[in-house]
Design an enzyme around this catalytic site. Structure first.
Site, short mmCIF file in Angstrom:
data_model
loop_
_atom_site.label_atom_id
_atom_site.label_comp_id
_atom_site.label_asym_id
_atom_site.label_seq_id
_atom_site.Cartn_x
_atom_site.Cartn_y
_atom_site.Cartn_z
N LYS A 91 -8.38 5.28 -8.29
CA LYS A 91 -9.18 4.16 -8.76
C LYS A 91 -10.23 3.89 -7.70
CE LYS A 91 -9.21 -0.78 -9.69
NZ LYS A 91 -8.49 -2.07 -9.70
N TYR A 119 -5.42 -4.75 6.73
CA TYR A 119 -5.38 -5.52 7.98
C TYR A 119 -5.89 -4.72 9.16
CZ TYR A 119 -4.03 -8.76 11.66
OH TYR A 119 -4.06 -9.59 12.73
#
Length: 293
Positions: A159, A105
């Site tokens: 990742k 956000y």
């Protein structure tokens, strides 16, 4: 922890409740297929559409179901204190590691990101996989990943859902160069073989929900130095990853592909996400027929 790890979809019923029976069936299917790891509350699992209680419920249910693979739990949130709580919960139920994307956000500077992950690492003991996904959250630079990896032994890997071979290369060379046990996974199906070639440890890839046999074939062929077969499988994955371009969201792409392939998981997404209609389904059907026969 290496190999093919599946970021699990979250099955929903038509009323948007969690379809537990479909979840049980899918986890069983993936374990029988031989995947190396299962990752619940992932981006593919629409974790931002789940309540706090649902995320804990799914984490506990997944721990019950996953018996023959590594078990990973996503604990990301824009709220550092909530991440700490969810990560402790993952630790308490016996997950093998927590996967944590940066707060989303609001864009954050690197010092804020370092403080976020530092607080989590200092208040938990479970191994942590960083989740770099610049399309959805503040990016993790190579230097920030390296700083975190060298300062906190519990930060065990990353990742990389980033469309940059150079970034993955630099993480492997610079971070692994100083910390040999640090794991590097790709989050993109089309980067699986290149990540392995660079010295990475595997992939956490959404298309493995509906075609794990292709990912596993690439993994086995690479490990056994049957490189022509590995290349053939990698080309299939490159084509298969076009499924994301056909749909309005990754969730819609994966669930429609699963529906086309005959899985019991319904193509239902929680609002604000919606599953695409018949036109997109037919395009996905054509792609799967071309790649998988």
């Amino acid at each position: 922890m290496r190999g093919v790890i599946v970021p699990l979809v979250t099955p929903f019923n038509e009323d948007y409740s969690i379809d537990v029976s479909a979840l049980e069936e899918h986890v069983e299917y993936l374990q029988e297929a031989g995947v190396h790891g299962i990752f619940i509350n992932a981006t593919t699992g629409e974790f931002t559409s789940l309540s706090h209680e649902e995320r804990k419920f799914l984490a506990e249910k997944g721990r019950e179901l996953v018996t023959s693979a590594f078990y990973l739990v996503g604990t990301a949130s824009p709220n550092t204190l909530e991440v700490i709580e969810l990560t402790r919960h993952a630790q308490d139920i016996g997950a093998d590691c927590a996967v944590i994307a940066p707060p989303y956000y609001c864009p954050l500077r690197e010092e804020a990101l370092f403080k976020h992950y530092s607080m989590i690492a200092e208040k938990t003991e479970i191994p942590i996989i960083l989740y770099n996904i610049p399309s959805c959250a503040s990016p993790l630079s190579v230097q920030l990943i390296k700083r975190l990896a060298l300062e906190y032994s519990s930060i065990a890997g990353v990742k990389e859902t980033i469309d940059s071979v150079n970034h993955v290369r630099d993480v492997i060379l610079e971070v692994r160069g100083e910390r040999k046990d640090f794991k590097v996974f790709t989050g993109l199906d089309q980067h699986f073989l290149s990540t392995l070639t660079l010295g990475g440890d595997g992939g956490i890839m959404a298309c493995a929900n509906f075609a794990p046999e292709i990912h596993l074939a690439v993994w086995r062929a690479f490990q056994e130095k049957r490189f022509e077969e590995a290349l053939e499988g990698a080309r299939k994955l490159a084509k298969l990853s076009k499924v994301y371009d056909l749909a309005s969201s990754f969730g819609s792409a994966i669930k429609l592909a699963m529906s086309v392939r005959g899985f019991s998981i319904k193509p239902v997404l929680r609002p604000p996400y919606v599953a695409d209609g018949e036109e997109v389904r037919e395009k996905i059907r054509g792609l799967l027929k071309e790649v998988l026969g």
